[in-house]
Design a protein around this motif. Structure first.
Motif, PDB file in Angstrom:
ATOM      1  N   PRO A 229     -20.516   8.969  17.422  1.00 44.52           N
ATOM      2  CA  PRO A 229     -19.681   8.082  16.608  1.00 44.52           C
ATOM      3  C   PRO A 229     -18.627   8.806  15.788  1.00 44.52           C
ATOM      4  O   PRO A 229     -17.578   8.235  15.482  1.00 44.52           O
ATOM      5  CB  PRO A 229     -20.690   7.356  15.704  1.00 44.52           C
ATOM      6  CG  PRO A 229     -21.903   8.217  15.698  1.00 44.52           C
ATOM      7  CD  PRO A 229     -21.943   8.875  17.034  1.00 44.52           C
ATOM      8  N   THR A 233     -13.641   7.043  17.752  1.00 45.03           N
ATOM      9  CA  THR A 233     -13.077   6.109  16.778  1.00 45.03           C
ATOM     10  C   THR A 233     -11.755   5.572  17.287  1.00 45.03           C
ATOM     11  O   THR A 233     -11.024   6.264  18.013  1.00 45.03           O
ATOM     12  CB  THR A 233     -12.846   6.789  15.419  1.00 45.03           C
ATOM     13  OG1 THR A 233     -11.824   7.795  15.567  1.00 45.03           O
ATOM     14  CG2 THR A 233     -14.128   7.420  14.885  1.00 45.03           C
ATOM     15  N   GLU A 235      -9.100   5.146  15.636  1.00 44.50           N
ATOM     16  CA  GLU A 235      -7.982   5.902  15.054  1.00 44.50           C
ATOM     17  C   GLU A 235      -7.616   7.110  15.910  1.00 44.50           C
ATOM     18  O   GLU A 235      -6.444   7.488  16.002  1.00 44.50           O
ATOM     19  CB  GLU A 235      -8.354   6.370  13.638  1.00 44.50           C
ATOM     20  CG  GLU A 235      -8.469   5.259  12.603  1.00 44.50           C
ATOM     21  CD  GLU A 235      -9.734   4.436  12.764  1.00 44.50           C
ATOM     22  OE1 GLU A 235      -9.759   3.296  12.257  1.00 44.50           O
ATOM     23  OE2 GLU A 235     -10.699   4.931  13.407  1.00 44.50           O
ATOM     24  N   ARG A 236      -8.600   7.711  16.557  1.00 46.81           N
ATOM     25  CA  ARG A 236      -8.324   8.891  17.394  1.00 46.81           C
ATOM     26  C   ARG A 236      -7.747   8.509  18.745  1.00 46.81           C
ATOM     27  O   ARG A 236      -7.139   9.360  19.414  1.00 46.81           O
ATOM     28  CB  ARG A 236      -9.614   9.706  17.601  1.00 46.81           C
ATOM     29  CG  ARG A 236     -10.155  10.346  16.320  1.00 46.81           C
ATOM     30  CD  ARG A 236     -11.267  11.321  16.651  1.00 46.81           C
ATOM     31  NE  ARG A 236     -10.741  12.478  17.378  1.00 46.81           N
ATOM     32  CZ  ARG A 236     -11.344  13.073  18.406  1.00 46.81           C
ATOM     33  NH1 ARG A 236     -12.493  12.580  18.869  1.00 46.81           N
ATOM     34  NH2 ARG A 236     -10.816  14.121  18.983  1.00 46.81           N
ATOM     35  N   VAL A 245     -19.037   3.254  21.313  1.00 43.26           N
ATOM     36  CA  VAL A 245     -20.014   4.283  20.954  1.00 43.26           C
ATOM     37  C   VAL A 245     -21.343   3.900  21.596  1.00 43.26           C
ATOM     38  O   VAL A 245     -22.035   2.982  21.150  1.00 43.26           O
ATOM     39  CB  VAL A 245     -20.171   4.406  19.422  1.00 43.26           C
ATOM     40  CG1 VAL A 245     -21.227   5.470  19.090  1.00 43.26           C
ATOM     41  CG2 VAL A 245     -18.846   4.737  18.770  1.00 43.26           C
TER      42      VAL A 245
END
Length: 371
Positions: A229, A233, A235-236, A245
Motif C-alpha cells: 500500500p 497510490t 498519486e504515484r 492494493v
C-alpha cells in the motif's frame, strides 16, 4: 463512423445533415483501417480522415453530392495504370468507401442512431450495420440498445443482420461480411465500438508509471496492482484508471478479463511473479509479459515448468519488450507496447526497410530482403 461519435452527436442533436464516407474495403497498403470514416457537415465543416490526405479532396466532393441528393453511393480510390493523374493513394493501395447521409429528420431511425452514437461517445459497446451493395445500399441498422427499422430489407433478413451485429458487438469486431438471408445474401459493413481493452500492470514501480501513461494514449484502460500500500497510490500513478492494493495473483484471478486484455508483470520478485504468471498463463488473454534479466527469466521458467504446461509457457513474453536498446522507463514502455502491438497483429517486429510486402494489414507477408 462510430469513432467520430463524440464530434457528430451534438451536430445530429442540432438537426444538421451530415454526409459520412466510411471505408468498406482495402486492397494493398492504405494509411487507415476498415470502417474508418470522414464526415462533411452541411455547414461545410469536415471531421475525420480516411486516407491521411491522399484522397480527401475527392471524398469531399462525393460527400457534397450525397448531401445534396440524399442518395448513398460507393466510391473507389486508387492509382490507375491508364491515368497517372487519377485520384489515388500515395501508398499505391486502393480503397472503397460508402457515402451516406444521416441526420436532419426526426423519426425513430434517427433517434436510434443517435442513441448508438451516444453509447459510443460514452465508451459503452455500440454498433451499426450498413448495407454496401444492392437496392438497399446505404440502409443502416443500429445495435442492441434499441430496436430499429431497416428500410428496404425484409424482416427475416433484418433479424439475421441484427443477430450478426449483436455477435460482433459482443466480440468487439468490426468487419465486412456477407450474411446468408432467406431472400438473398446481403453484403454489409458492421462497425463496432467496443469498450476499451484492459492493460493490467503488476508492480508499483517507475516503469509502471511510464507504461501506464503511454498505454492510455493507445486506448487502454490501465490498472496498476501491487500488494504494498505504501507504493500503490493514485498519486504515484496519475495516468492509471485504477490503482489496486491486493496480492497480484488473487486480483488477477478475480478481475474481469477478455481476449484483448494485456498483462504486464514488472515486479521481478518471485514471491509475486510465480503465482501471478501461473494464473495469467491459464487465462484466455491477448498478452502476458514479464520484466527481468536473462537469469531471472531462466529462474522463472524453471519454477513455472513444474505447474504450467509447455504450450502455455510459449505464450510468455519474457524478458518483456522488443530489442530497441531501451533504458529509461519511457523507452522501456515504448519497447513493451511495440511488442504488444506486434503480438496482436502477428507482425514480425522487424525494421520495415528490411521487409517486403504490404506495410499495412494483417495479411501482409514480411520476408527479409536486401540482407
Amino acid at each position: 463512423m462510430l469513432e467520430l461519435a463524440s464530434a457528430l452527436l451534438p451536430l445530429l442533436d442540432a438537426g444538421h445533415h451530415i454526409a459520412v464516407a466510411t471505408v468498406t474495403r482495402i486492397d494493398g497498403s492504405a494509411p487507415r483501417t476498415l470502417a474508418t470514416s470522414m464526415a462533411l457537415v452541411d455547414s461545410g465543416a469536415v471531421i475525420g480522415s480516411i486516407s491521411g490526405g491522399c484522397v480527401e479532396g475527392a471524398v469531399y466532393e462525393a460527400c457534397a453530392e450525397v448531401l445534396e441528393t440524399g442518395r448513398a453511393s460507393v466510391q473507389q480510390f486508387g492509382y490507375s495504370d491508364d491515368d497517372a493523374f487519377a485520384v489515388g493513394l500515395a501508398c499505391g493501395g486502393r480503397i472503397e468507401v460508402i457515402v451516406q447521409r444521416i441526420g436532419g429528420a426526426v423519426d425513430e431511425r434517427d433517434d436510434a442512431l443517435q442513441r448508438e452514437f451516444a453509447a459510443a461517445a460514452e465508451g459503452r459497446p455500440a454498433g451499426i450495420a450498413m448495407i454496401v451493395e444492392g437496392d438497399a445500399l446505404g440502409a443502416v441498422l443500429v445495435g442492441g440498445h434499441e430496436p430499429s427499422e431497416f428500410v428496404g430489407v425484409p424482416v427475416d433478413s433484418a433479424n439475421r443482420l441484427r443477430a450478426e451485429l449483436a455477435a460482433r458487438i459482443s466480440a468487439g469486431q468490426s468487419g465486412l461480411a456477407v450474411v446468408e438471408c432467406d431472400d438473398a445474401p446481403i453484403k454489409a459493413l458492421f462497425v463496432v465500438a467496443a469498450t476499451a481493452p484492459r492493460m493490467i500492470i503488476f508492480g508499483a514501480v517507475d516503469f509502471s508509471a511510464a507504461l501506464a501513461q503511454a498505454a492510455v494514449l493507445l486506448g487502454y484502460r490501465v490498472t496498476i496492482c501491487d500488494a504494498r500500500p505504501v507504493f500503490a497510490t493514485a498519486e504515484r500513478f496519475p495516468a492509471a484508471h485504477d490503482v489496486v492494493v491486493e496480492w497480484p495473483s488473487d486480483y488477477l484471478a478475480r478481475t474481469e478479463v477478455d481476449a484483448r486484455t494485456v498483462v504486464c508483470v514488472l515486479t521481478h520478485d518471485d514471491k509475486f511473479d510465480i503465482p501471478l504468471l501461473e494464473v495469467a498463463l491459464g487465462l484466455p488473454i491477448a498478452y502476458v509479459g514479464a520484466m527481468g534479466s536473462r537469469r531471472t527469466h531462466e529462474r522463472r521458467l524453471e519454477a513455472l515448468c513444474q505447474t504450467v504446461d509447455s504450450d502455455a509457457l510459449e505464450r510468455l513474453h519474457s524478458p518483456i519488450g522488443l530489442d530497441i536498446g531501451a533504458s529509461t522507463p519511457e523507452e522501456t514502455a515504448l519497447s513493451i507496447l511495440a511488442e504488444v502491438v506486434a503480438t496482436r497483429t502477428a507482425a514480425s517486429g522487424g525494421s520495415l526497410r528490411y521487409l517486403a510486402g504490404p506495410i499495412h494489414g494483417a495479411a501482409a507477408k514480411h520476408s527479409r530482403i536486401g540482407i
